[in-house]
Design a protein around this motif. Structure first.
Motif, short mmCIF file in Angstrom:
data_model
loop_
_atom_site.label_atom_id
_atom_site.label_comp_id
_atom_site.label_asym_id
_atom_site.label_seq_id
_atom_site.Cartn_x
_atom_site.Cartn_y
_atom_site.Cartn_z
N TYR A 24 -18.28 -29.86 5.11
CA TYR A 24 -18.45 -28.99 3.95
C TYR A 24 -17.88 -29.78 2.79
O TYR A 24 -16.76 -30.29 2.88
CB TYR A 24 -17.71 -27.66 4.15
N ALA A 25 -18.67 -29.89 1.72
CA ALA A 25 -18.34 -30.86 0.67
C ALA A 25 -18.29 -30.24 -0.72
O ALA A 25 -19.16 -30.48 -1.54
CB ALA A 25 -19.36 -32.01 0.71
N PRO A 26 -17.27 -29.43 -0.98
CA PRO A 26 -17.20 -28.83 -2.32
C PRO A 26 -16.73 -29.83 -3.37
O PRO A 26 -16.03 -30.78 -3.05
CB PRO A 26 -16.14 -27.73 -2.13
N SER A 27 -17.16 -29.60 -4.61
CA SER A 27 -16.61 -30.37 -5.72
C SER A 27 -15.44 -29.55 -6.26
O SER A 27 -15.65 -28.42 -6.69
CB SER A 27 -17.65 -30.53 -6.83
N LEU B 108 -13.76 -31.37 6.11
CA LEU B 108 -13.72 -30.85 4.74
C LEU B 108 -13.66 -32.07 3.82
O LEU B 108 -12.72 -32.87 3.91
CB LEU B 108 -12.51 -29.95 4.53
N ARG B 109 -14.69 -32.22 3.01
CA ARG B 109 -14.77 -33.40 2.14
C ARG B 109 -14.72 -32.96 0.69
O ARG B 109 -15.59 -32.22 0.24
CB ARG B 109 -16.09 -34.12 2.42
N MET B 110 -13.70 -33.38 0.00
CA MET B 110 -13.59 -33.04 -1.42
C MET B 110 -14.42 -34.05 -2.21
O MET B 110 -14.10 -35.24 -2.25
CB MET B 110 -12.13 -33.09 -1.88
N ASP B 111 -15.47 -33.56 -2.84
CA ASP B 111 -16.33 -34.43 -3.67
C ASP B 111 -15.73 -34.52 -5.06
O ASP B 111 -16.18 -33.87 -6.00
CB ASP B 111 -17.76 -33.85 -3.73
N ASP B 112 -14.68 -35.34 -5.15
CA ASP B 112 -13.90 -35.38 -6.40
C ASP B 112 -14.06 -36.69 -7.14
O ASP B 112 -13.10 -37.21 -7.70
CB ASP B 112 -12.41 -35.10 -6.08
N LEU C 297 -21.50 -41.28 -9.16
CA LEU C 297 -22.09 -39.93 -9.14
C LEU C 297 -22.11 -39.47 -7.69
O LEU C 297 -21.87 -40.24 -6.77
CB LEU C 297 -23.50 -39.95 -9.74
N TYR C 298 -22.47 -38.23 -7.46
CA TYR C 298 -22.39 -37.63 -6.14
C TYR C 298 -23.22 -38.34 -5.05
O TYR C 298 -22.78 -38.48 -3.90
CB TYR C 298 -22.80 -36.15 -6.27
N THR C 299 -24.42 -38.83 -5.43
CA THR C 299 -25.41 -39.25 -4.43
C THR C 299 -24.94 -40.31 -3.43
O THR C 299 -25.07 -40.12 -2.22
CB THR C 299 -26.69 -39.76 -5.14
N PRO D 64 -21.72 -41.77 -2.77
CA PRO D 64 -20.54 -41.49 -1.93
C PRO D 64 -20.87 -40.51 -0.80
O PRO D 64 -20.35 -40.65 0.31
CB PRO D 64 -19.54 -40.89 -2.92
N SER D 65 -21.74 -39.55 -1.09
CA SER D 65 -22.09 -38.58 -0.06
C SER D 65 -22.71 -39.28 1.15
O SER D 65 -22.33 -39.03 2.29
CB SER D 65 -23.04 -37.53 -0.66
N VAL D 66 -23.65 -40.17 0.88
CA VAL D 66 -24.32 -40.87 1.99
C VAL D 66 -23.34 -41.80 2.71
O VAL D 66 -23.28 -41.83 3.94
CB VAL D 66 -25.52 -41.70 1.45
N ASP E 242 -30.94 -26.21 -2.86
CA ASP E 242 -31.02 -26.93 -4.13
C ASP E 242 -30.86 -28.44 -3.90
O ASP E 242 -31.04 -29.22 -4.83
CB ASP E 242 -29.97 -26.41 -5.12
N HIS E 243 -30.53 -28.84 -2.67
CA HIS E 243 -30.35 -30.27 -2.37
C HIS E 243 -31.54 -30.91 -1.67
O HIS E 243 -31.48 -32.08 -1.31
CB HIS E 243 -29.09 -30.47 -1.52
N VAL E 244 -32.64 -30.17 -1.49
CA VAL E 244 -33.77 -30.72 -0.73
C VAL E 244 -34.30 -32.02 -1.35
O VAL E 244 -34.52 -33.01 -0.66
CB VAL E 244 -34.91 -29.68 -0.58
#
Ligand code: GLU
Length: 441
Positions: free
Chosen positions: A6-9, A38-42, A182-184, A186-188, A204-206
């Motif tokens: 789960y990756a909240p900002s 739990l991944r903090m997208d910070d 940007l998010y893209t 680091p997420s991968v 919304d992420h499709v």
């Protein structure tokens, strides 16, 4: 091994809509004996705060989620730098120098010509000399990922087969001019590094998934399975915003809602499963299959949260309530079983308990004074039981000829000071004769 994340900002506290992926991931991990990261997208340093991140941890704990691991993207920059080097070496990442203003003008021009406003890849045509000149002018490049342009297909575990046409998308910026991410990307990179098997997130992420699958492949990482769920909307069909206070998880907690009620509403709204008073997250995890999640929007109904919360309390066992009653200075199974049916929120029990412990502002109408005086005289002797109420009111019926509402309501008003409330038959023995005599004066 199933591993989800789960990756909240952490740019604010999470709300009901964010709780949906948080919990759907949790259910999936529980149902498959997997792990939950739990991944903090910070990576957005200007907007992310440690305070928000800590708050999100508290919110998840309150909901009943205990992550197996916590990572912060801000501490993992070296991994992203290595991925950047790899993408640069393979020619998938290229520097671009356009300012926001320039990009905006080009988008407008494309629209005016009836073309899609996608990035024209002008930067790919720059020569070394062009770049040197731009950099000498003080321009710093941002870095774009060169999309393949082939349709990307994947089997979504919720939405079924999906095709994302990256040819109609701009090459995404992965690294900003100031070097931040940007998010893209680091997420991968994290999904690869942490061996994430399933990415469960909002629909919304499709289209991001199309881009991200290309990046997974460009980095030689295993592509996880994806499951994109419908988004929770408010009663008007609008999306939740993190800055919208009232439905933040911490506000719902402060308003006295049960965590399980919030969890049920966050996840079962917009599914084929009825909203029921489940008592544990695991119970829902066993029942809620991806196939039950509908493809349309999930409209949250606040009235349903209230009614569910009440139903949960009305069915709550004494064993479960006991430690929480103790915090309010209350105890007793009889008390709990009598009062729970009146509760909208758990802490209301303290107010209702005053009907037993007092003080009660007894209400006796003038026309009932004589009747109440007789009632006081006829109050049975102790010991009292569940039969005492019937003995007393039968005697009163005979003595006064009153029946129905004219018999019962004045007694209720005198004993409790209100029109409604718990069953008097059960209340009476808990109040006791002495306190009843006082209230009948
Ligand atoms: N930080 C992203 C978000 O909150 C995470 C999306 C994802 O799960 O990849 O939308």
């Amino acid at each position: 091994m199933t591993i989800v994340r789960y990756a909240p900002s952490p740019t604010g506290r999470i709300h009901l809509g964010n709780a949906r992926p948080a919990l759907l991931n949790w259910f999936f991990a529980r149902a498959h004996g997997g792990q939950y990261v739990l991944r903090m997208d910070d990576t957005d340093l200007a907007r992310s705060t440690r305070e928000s991140a800590d708050g999100i941890e508290l919110d998840l704990a309150w909901l009943g989620i205990t992550p197996s691991m916590l990572v912060r993207q801000s501490e993992r920059t070296a991994l992203y730098d290595a991925a950047v080097a790899k993408l640069k070496a393979s020619g998938r990442l290229y520097p671009a120098y356009e300012t926001e203003g320039e990009l905006d003008r080009r988008r407008k021009r494309a629209r005016a010509l009836g073309k899609p406003p996608i990035y024209d890849r002008a930067a790919l045509n720059l020569t070394d000399a062009d770049r040197a000149k731009l950099e000498a002018e003080g321009r710093k490049p941002h870095w774009r990922f060169r999309l393949d342009g082939k349709p990307v297909q994947f089997d979504d575990l919720i939405k079924g087969p999906q095709t994302v046409n990256t040819a109609s998308m701009s090459d995404p910026v992965l690294v900003r001019g100031d070097g931040s991410y940007l998010y893209t990307l680091p997420s991968v990179v994290d999904d690869i590094d942490l061996a994430i098997t399933h990415v469960i997130r909002g629909e919304d992420h499709v289209s991001n998934t199309g881009t991200q699958i290309e990046i997974f492949e460009a980095l030689g990482g295993a592509v996880p399975q994806f499951a994109h769920h419908n988004l929770l909307t408010d009663a008007e069909g609008q999306g939740f915003s993190k800055r919208l206070g009232s439905l933040s998880i911490s506000d719902l907690r402060d308003q006295g809602y049960e965590a399980i009620a919030v969890a049920i509403m966050a996840t079962l709204t917009g599914t084929a499963l009825p909203i029921e008073a489940y008592t544990s997250l695991d119970e829902i995890a066993q029942k809620l299959a991806f196939s039950a999640i509908s493809h349309g929007p999930a409209r949250f109904d606040p009235a349903e949260l209230d009614s569910l919360n009440a139903r949960i309390l009305h069915a709550m066992s004494y064993e479960t309530a006991r430690p929480r009653l103790a915090k309010l200075g209350l105890e007793g199974e009889d008390l709990w079983l009598l009062l729970r049916n009146n509760l909208a929120k758990f802490d209301d029990v303290a107010e209702w308990a005053k009907l037993i412990t007092g003080p009660v502002a007894s209400v006796i109408a003038d026309e009932d004074r004589e009747f109440i005086a007789i009632a006081r005289d006829l109050l049975p002797a102790e010991p009292w039981s569940l039969d005492t109420w019937a003995q007393w009111t039968d005697a009163l019926k005979t003595a006064t000829g009153r029946k129905g509402k004219t018999l019962f309501l004045p007694l209720r008003m005198a004993l409790t000071g209100r029109h409604d409330g718990p069953e008097l038959k059960s209340l009476l023995p808990l109040v006791g004769r002495k306190a009843c005599l006082d209230r009948l004066l």
